[in-house]
Design a protein around this motif. Structure first.
Motif, PDB file in Angstrom:
ATOM      1  N   LEU A 295     -22.448  26.019  10.829  1.00 52.42           N
ATOM      2  CA  LEU A 295     -23.409  26.629   9.908  1.00 52.42           C
ATOM      3  C   LEU A 295     -24.619  27.083  10.722  1.00 52.42           C
ATOM      4  O   LEU A 295     -25.156  26.312  11.519  1.00 52.42           O
ATOM      5  CB  LEU A 295     -23.856  25.628   8.837  1.00 52.42           C
ATOM      6  CG  LEU A 295     -22.758  24.847   8.106  1.00 52.42           C
ATOM      7  CD1 LEU A 295     -23.370  23.980   7.006  1.00 52.42           C
ATOM      8  CD2 LEU A 295     -21.717  25.792   7.506  1.00 52.42           C
TER       9      LEU A 295
ATOM     10  N   ASN B  21     -30.258  25.089   8.255  1.00 58.46           N
ATOM     11  CA  ASN B  21     -28.890  25.506   7.895  1.00 58.46           C
ATOM     12  C   ASN B  21     -28.615  25.375   6.394  1.00 58.46           C
ATOM     13  O   ASN B  21     -27.571  24.853   5.978  1.00 58.46           O
ATOM     14  CB  ASN B  21     -27.853  24.699   8.699  1.00 58.46           C
ATOM     15  CG  ASN B  21     -28.023  24.914  10.182  1.00 58.46           C
ATOM     16  OD1 ASN B  21     -28.288  26.040  10.617  1.00 58.46           O
ATOM     17  ND2 ASN B  21     -27.921  23.863  10.964  1.00 58.46           N
TER      18      ASN B  21
ATOM     19  N   LEU C 123     -27.694  26.359   2.582  1.00 56.19           N
ATOM     20  CA  LEU C 123     -26.480  27.056   2.140  1.00 56.19           C
ATOM     21  C   LEU C 123     -26.823  28.343   1.389  1.00 56.19           C
ATOM     22  O   LEU C 123     -26.623  28.461   0.176  1.00 56.19           O
ATOM     23  CB  LEU C 123     -25.662  26.117   1.249  1.00 56.19           C
ATOM     24  CG  LEU C 123     -25.131  24.859   1.959  1.00 56.19           C
ATOM     25  CD1 LEU C 123     -24.724  23.797   0.954  1.00 56.19           C
ATOM     26  CD2 LEU C 123     -23.951  25.236   2.849  1.00 56.19           C
TER      27      LEU C 123
ATOM     28  N   VAL D  51     -24.299  32.058   4.153  1.00 56.36           N
ATOM     29  CA  VAL D  51     -23.638  30.865   4.710  1.00 56.36           C
ATOM     30  C   VAL D  51     -22.437  30.488   3.844  1.00 56.36           C
ATOM     31  O   VAL D  51     -21.346  30.183   4.354  1.00 56.36           O
ATOM     32  CB  VAL D  51     -24.637  29.682   4.816  1.00 56.36           C
ATOM     33  CG1 VAL D  51     -23.927  28.402   5.246  1.00 56.36           C
ATOM     34  CG2 VAL D  51     -25.756  30.020   5.789  1.00 56.36           C
ATOM     35  N   ARG D  52     -22.625  30.528   2.540  1.00 58.68           N
ATOM     36  CA  ARG D  52     -21.511  30.152   1.639  1.00 58.68           C
ATOM     37  C   ARG D  52     -20.325  31.087   1.873  1.00 58.68           C
ATOM     38  O   ARG D  52     -19.176  30.651   1.974  1.00 58.68           O
ATOM     39  CB  ARG D  52     -21.967  30.210   0.169  1.00 58.68           C
ATOM     40  CG  ARG D  52     -23.093  29.240  -0.147  1.00 58.68           C
ATOM     41  CD  ARG D  52     -23.276  29.012  -1.633  1.00 58.68           C
ATOM     42  NE  ARG D  52     -23.556  30.199  -2.411  1.00 58.68           N
ATOM     43  CZ  ARG D  52     -24.775  30.711  -2.628  1.00 58.68           C
ATOM     44  NH1 ARG D  52     -25.835  30.160  -2.066  1.00 58.68           N
ATOM     45  NH2 ARG D  52     -24.939  31.785  -3.392  1.00 58.68           N
TER      46      ARG D  52
ATOM     47  N   ILE E 127     -18.582  30.217   5.041  1.00 64.89           N
ATOM     48  CA  ILE E 127     -17.699  29.036   4.965  1.00 64.89           C
ATOM     49  C   ILE E 127     -16.370  29.444   4.329  1.00 64.89           C
ATOM     50  O   ILE E 127     -15.287  29.095   4.846  1.00 64.89           O
ATOM     51  CB  ILE E 127     -18.365  27.904   4.143  1.00 64.89           C
ATOM     52  CG1 ILE E 127     -19.667  27.458   4.800  1.00 64.89           C
ATOM     53  CG2 ILE E 127     -17.412  26.722   3.989  1.00 64.89           C
ATOM     54  CD1 ILE E 127     -20.467  26.429   3.984  1.00 64.89           C
TER      55      ILE E 127
ATOM     56  N   CYS F 201     -26.892  20.090   7.572  1.00 64.34           N
ATOM     57  CA  CYS F 201     -27.252  21.015   6.496  1.00 64.34           C
ATOM     58  C   CYS F 201     -28.309  20.400   5.574  1.00 64.34           C
ATOM     59  O   CYS F 201     -28.172  19.259   5.146  1.00 64.34           O
ATOM     60  CB  CYS F 201     -25.992  21.369   5.704  1.00 64.34           C
ATOM     61  SG  CYS F 201     -26.329  22.411   4.290  1.00 64.34           S
TER      62      CYS F 201
ATOM     63  N   ALA G 120     -28.733  23.308  -0.587  1.00 65.22           N
ATOM     64  CA  ALA G 120     -28.822  24.673  -1.123  1.00 65.22           C
ATOM     65  C   ALA G 120     -30.108  25.309  -0.614  1.00 65.22           C
ATOM     66  O   ALA G 120     -31.067  24.611  -0.290  1.00 65.22           O
ATOM     67  CB  ALA G 120     -28.846  24.606  -2.648  1.00 65.22           C
ATOM     68  N   ASP G 121     -30.122  26.616  -0.521  1.00 65.46           N
ATOM     69  CA  ASP G 121     -31.314  27.320  -0.045  1.00 65.46           C
ATOM     70  C   ASP G 121     -32.308  27.404  -1.211  1.00 65.46           C
ATOM     71  O   ASP G 121     -32.137  28.214  -2.121  1.00 65.46           O
ATOM     72  CB  ASP G 121     -30.939  28.712   0.459  1.00 65.46           C
ATOM     73  CG  ASP G 121     -32.087  29.362   1.206  1.00 65.46           C
ATOM     74  OD1 ASP G 121     -33.250  29.004   0.910  1.00 65.46           O
ATOM     75  OD2 ASP G 121     -31.828  30.207   2.066  1.00 65.46           O
TER      76      ASP G 121
ATOM     77  N   LEU H 238     -21.208  27.231  -5.078  1.00 69.31           N
ATOM     78  CA  LEU H 238     -20.851  26.116  -4.181  1.00 69.31           C
ATOM     79  C   LEU H 238     -19.610  25.339  -4.619  1.00 69.31           C
ATOM     80  O   LEU H 238     -18.786  24.951  -3.778  1.00 69.31           O
ATOM     81  CB  LEU H 238     -22.032  25.154  -4.081  1.00 69.31           C
ATOM     82  CG  LEU H 238     -23.200  25.611  -3.206  1.00 69.31           C
ATOM     83  CD1 LEU H 238     -24.354  24.623  -3.290  1.00 69.31           C
ATOM     84  CD2 LEU H 238     -22.739  25.747  -1.752  1.00 69.31           C
TER      85      LEU H 238
ATOM     86  N   GLY I   9     -25.885  19.807   1.267  1.00 70.65           N
ATOM     87  CA  GLY I   9     -25.322  19.497   2.594  1.00 70.65           C
ATOM     88  C   GLY I   9     -24.431  18.269   2.511  1.00 70.65           C
ATOM     89  O   GLY I   9     -23.318  18.237   3.067  1.00 70.65           O
TER      90      GLY I   9
ATOM     91  N   LEU J  87     -21.356  19.116   0.486  1.00 78.31           N
ATOM     92  CA  LEU J  87     -20.365  19.788   1.330  1.00 78.31           C
ATOM     93  C   LEU J  87     -19.546  18.734   2.090  1.00 78.31           C
ATOM     94  O   LEU J  87     -18.309  18.785   2.134  1.00 78.31           O
ATOM     95  CB  LEU J  87     -21.089  20.727   2.311  1.00 78.31           C
ATOM     96  CG  LEU J  87     -20.314  21.243   3.517  1.00 78.31           C
ATOM     97  CD1 LEU J  87     -19.124  22.108   3.084  1.00 78.31           C
ATOM     98  CD2 LEU J  87     -21.220  22.073   4.449  1.00 78.31           C
TER      99      LEU J  87
END
Ligand SMILES: CC(C)(COP(=O)(O)OP(=O)(O)OC[C@H]1O[C@@H](n2cnc3c(N)ncnc32)[C@H](O)[C@@H]1OP(=O)(O)O)[C@@H](O)C(=O)NCCC(=O)NCCSC(=O)C[C@@H](O)CCCCCCCCCCCCC(=O)O
Length: 715
Positions: free
Chosen positions: A16, A22, A24, A28-29, A32, A58, A61-62, A75, A101, A104
């Protein structure tokens, strides 16, 4: 993005890459999804490892994407695709696995963590819940009680605790990605049936109802009106009582309510505000990124009362050498014992040895000659502080920063006692100083940018959130508190009781109402300040001072020796001096009745709305004045001070954020209304900046700076 590489021929490595943590983001999603698909399609690849760039797995979430239009793959399906993979997927957790993170990682079949990694589901602190299946997978993995604890508190756990709880499968002190690759190869080809957490039954509890009732009671008590902790309990209950798919639906439903709530907005604002205050600026143009702090290795604390002891503990715990000075021998001995006790208790909690050797105690101020920085924490008395500053100027080596822990006295007046006023700044700690996160760093007109940068940096080193503020009576926090407390007193004169005012403020979310808080901090503290300001006129409790309304109620209580908890009575009564349980006091009620009769005041019915509006809006109005004068650089600075230093409920963002939520037009209207009713109370008169903001169309809080800039440039 997420980068896909192959290592050792048969391991697909997904990295990531989204600095700094890092998070998400949509890219990034998508990365992945693409990488997993590719790895599963390559016959040579036997297993996968997911890691994060720069030693951070991670951060979730952003958060910056929240509130914007969602793009990219959601996600939950991403994590389901990972879990459903026919090849083992191993999470290599370095640094952090937080929120999304960790979710995940829970979607992966195995988790390997570095010994220094921190893991957790802190969504609750942002007004959310772990809604990428975290609330459903974690209880299935570690059981309901442990999951409830982590999800409702949002606390981070160490890798060692995560191993003990069963969140991770292995902890390593070495290269985590190497360990994960080795591990992945060792399990390649084995059945994954027992590794998909969503298929686990939730561990049964014989006393399920009792566990959830207790959890709900606990969060309701601690949450002070916050809704996310309650939703977290409900989500975990769904995990414990429903099949996975239905639990997921419940999680989604609860998240939908939270996601768009004002509380989530407030908490996320608060998260970014706490980081933004580190990027300080001064009206002179000096800034955080152009002013270099001096490293501080050895510091001194002068005066070992309650504050000095806490500051000493904070410095020593951060690894600094400390010279702790107290001129009264008896007080010095007591302080030494108290400080050692605090260090020992703190060390026990953290499982380390107490840094007792970092401190040398002395009764002689001359022993501070070789320190880099001094924090004066003597009694709040200007004459005494001036004397100490003169002595320090004589004994300290050139270039030593001289800081004062005053809670409101004039920094510049103190600076004028030294030949180098540019080295003087305020470091206003909050009690207990080794615990409270807030530090007001106060610059006077002559403080150098380097002195400010050094105090800000020292604050960071000792774990504080430091806010740089200008020099005025009470600085930011205590200055705003003054109209709030005055209103609370006026309300008593007009017919309210301390219990009613406190109840309203506590229902709003303050940990303590105005009167319980005054009893805790000691009524004599404010009495001394008012005496110094010439407001206390013994034997003449007239209700006007310097042309403005004044309530002498607090002074009258102090004259009777009622200083609050420490004397066993104040606004409330206590079983004994030092007791913390406040009880309504019939004596106080009769005293108020007599007082009103003496002054021809007729008690009237006062409702919740009036208590809240008068107390909060007068405080907020002062906040606008502070912004107008450039004492605080922006609304975030004020909000961070109030949330971290004055128990303003975090889920309401802070006073300035709250004003924005209520609507500036409404705040202005209500202040105008109350000022009309009480023309002799200047703090209810709406200030110019508030009027200007309303006149300019009430811009949202992040655009106030534009208006503030215009105000400053006119000065
Ligand atoms: C990670 C940290 C511990 C690092 O600390 P450190 O001290 O090293 O550094 P800083 O704190 O200063 O941070 C550095 C820098 O990074 C920024 N940052 C940190 N974390 C994030 C993040 N997660 N996103 C974005 N940016 C981040 C930080 O702001 C700093 O930058 P700045 O410029 O401000 O200085 C520490 O930072 C930390 O604790 N971070 C937060 C960790 C966290 O809380 N993570 C959880 C995030 S929330 C989450 O993961 C949610 C998921 O569970 C689920 C998401 C599902 C979403 C589904 C949405 C469905 C909605 C349905 C609603 C439908 C409504 C409708 O009907 O419309």
């Amino acid at each position: 993005m997420a980068q896909y590489t192959r290592i050792s021929g048969s391991v697909g490595l997904i990295t990531l890459k989204n600095p700094p943590v890092n998070a998400l983001s949509a890219v990034v999603r998508q990365g992945i999804v693409d990488s997993v698909e590719r790895a599963l399609g390559e016959p040579e690849v036997k297993c996968l490892v997911i890691c994060g760039q720069s030693g951070k797995f991670c951060g979730g979430a952003d958060i910056r994407e929240f509130g914007k239009k969602m793009t990219g793959p959601p996600l939950i399906p991403v994590f389901h695709a990972i879990e459903a993979a026919a090849k083992p997927v191993v999470a290599a957790i370095e640094g952090i696995a937080l929120g999304g993170g960790l979710e995940l990682a829970l979607g992966c079949h195995y988790r390997i963590a570095h010994s220094k990694a921190k893991l957790g589901l802190p969504e609750v602190t942002l007004g959310l819940l772990p809604a990428a299946a975290g609330s459903q997978r974690l209880p299935r993995l570690i059981g309901v009680p442990a999951a409830l604890d982590l999800i409702t508190t949002g606390r981070h756990v160490t890798a060692a605790e995560a191993l003990q709880l069963g969140i991770v499968d292995q902890v390593t002190d070495h290269n985590t990605v190497d360990a994960a690759v080795k591990f992945a190869l060792s399990v390649a080809g084995q059945s994954l049936d027992a590794r998909r957490i969503s298929t686990f039954p939730c561990p049964r509890l014989s006393n399920l109802d009792a566990v959830f009732e207790a959890a709900m009671q606990k969060v309701r008590q601690a949450a002070r009106g916050a809704i996310a902790p309650v939703a977290c309990v409900q989500a975990v209950r769904a995990a414990a009582t429903l099949p996975y798919a239905q639990g997921l639906e419940r999680e989604k439903e609860l998240m939908a309510t939270l996601f768009t709530s004002g509380q989530a907005r407030a908490l996320q604002y608060s998260f970014f505000a706490q980081r933004a205050v580190g990027r300080w600026s001064m009206p002179s143009g000096a800034r955080w990124d152009t002013s270099k702090p001096k490293p501080i290795r050895k510091a001194a604390v002068i005066g070992l009362g309650t504050m000095g002891r806490g500051i000493t503990v904070g410095l020593a715990q951060a690894g600094l050498s400390v010279v702790a000075v107290e001129t009264q021998e008896k007080q010095l001995m007591e302080a030494k014992q108290a400080v050692s006790g605090m260090l020992e208790r703190g060390a026990k909690k953290r499982g380390v040895s107490p840094p007792l050797g970092n401190i040398s105690y002395s009764s002689n101020i001359k022993t501070v000659g070789d320190v880099d920085l001094v924090i004066e924490a003597v009694f709040e008395d200007m004459a005494l502080k001036k004397e100490v500053f003169q002595q320090l100027s004589a004994v300290c080596r050139p270039g030593t920063f001289l800081c004062t822990n005053t809670s409101g006295l004039d920094i510049d007046d103190l600076a004028s006692q030294t030949p180098n006023p540019e080295l003087v700044v305020g470091m206003h700690f909050f009690a207990p100083a080794h615990v409270m996160k807030l530090l007001e760093v106060v610059y006077g007109p002559r403080s150098s940018p380097q002195a400010v940068a050094t105090a800000m940096q020292l604050g960071k080193v000792i774990g504080k959130v430091s806010v740089a503020v200008g020099n005025c009576q009470g600085f930011v926090g205590n200055r705003m508190l003054s109209p709030y407390l005055s209103q609370a007193n006026f309300l008593l004169e007009e017919g309210a009781t301390p219990e009613f005012v406190d109840q309203v403020l506590e229902e709003f979310g303050f940990a303590m109402g105005a009167f319980r808080m005054s009893d805790l901090s000691g009524l004599d503290v404010g009495w001394r300040v008012r005496k110094a300001a010439g407001l206390v006129v013994p034997g003449k409790p007239a209700r006007m001072r310097q042309g403005c309304r004044y309530s002498p109620l607090g002074d009258l209580l102090c004259e009777q020796g009622r200083f609050g908890q420490k004397t066993g009575s104040g606004w409330y009564q206590y079983d004994k001096p030092g007791s913390r349980v406040a009880k309504p006091d019939p004596w106080l009620h009769s005293f108020l009745e007599e007082y009103r009769a003496r002054h021809g005041l007729v008690a009237r019915r006062i409702d919740h709305q009036e208590v809240l509006e008068r107390c909060l809006y007068s405080l907020i109005n002062e906040g606008f004045r502070i912004l107008e004068e450039g004492i605080a650089a922006g609304p975030e600075d004020i909000d961070v001070i109030y949330v971290l230093g004055y128990s303003w409920p975090r889920h309401r963002g802070g006073p300035m954020f709250y004003a924005d939520m209520v609507g500036l037009t409404r705040v202005l209207e209500r202040l105008e209304f109350y000022h009309q009713a009480h023309p002799d109370v200047p703090s209810l008169q709406p200030c110019n900046l508030l009027r200007k903001l309303v006149a300019s169309g009430t811009p949202p809080i992040h655009r106030w700076r534009e208006v503030i800039k215009k105000v400053h440039s006119q000065l």
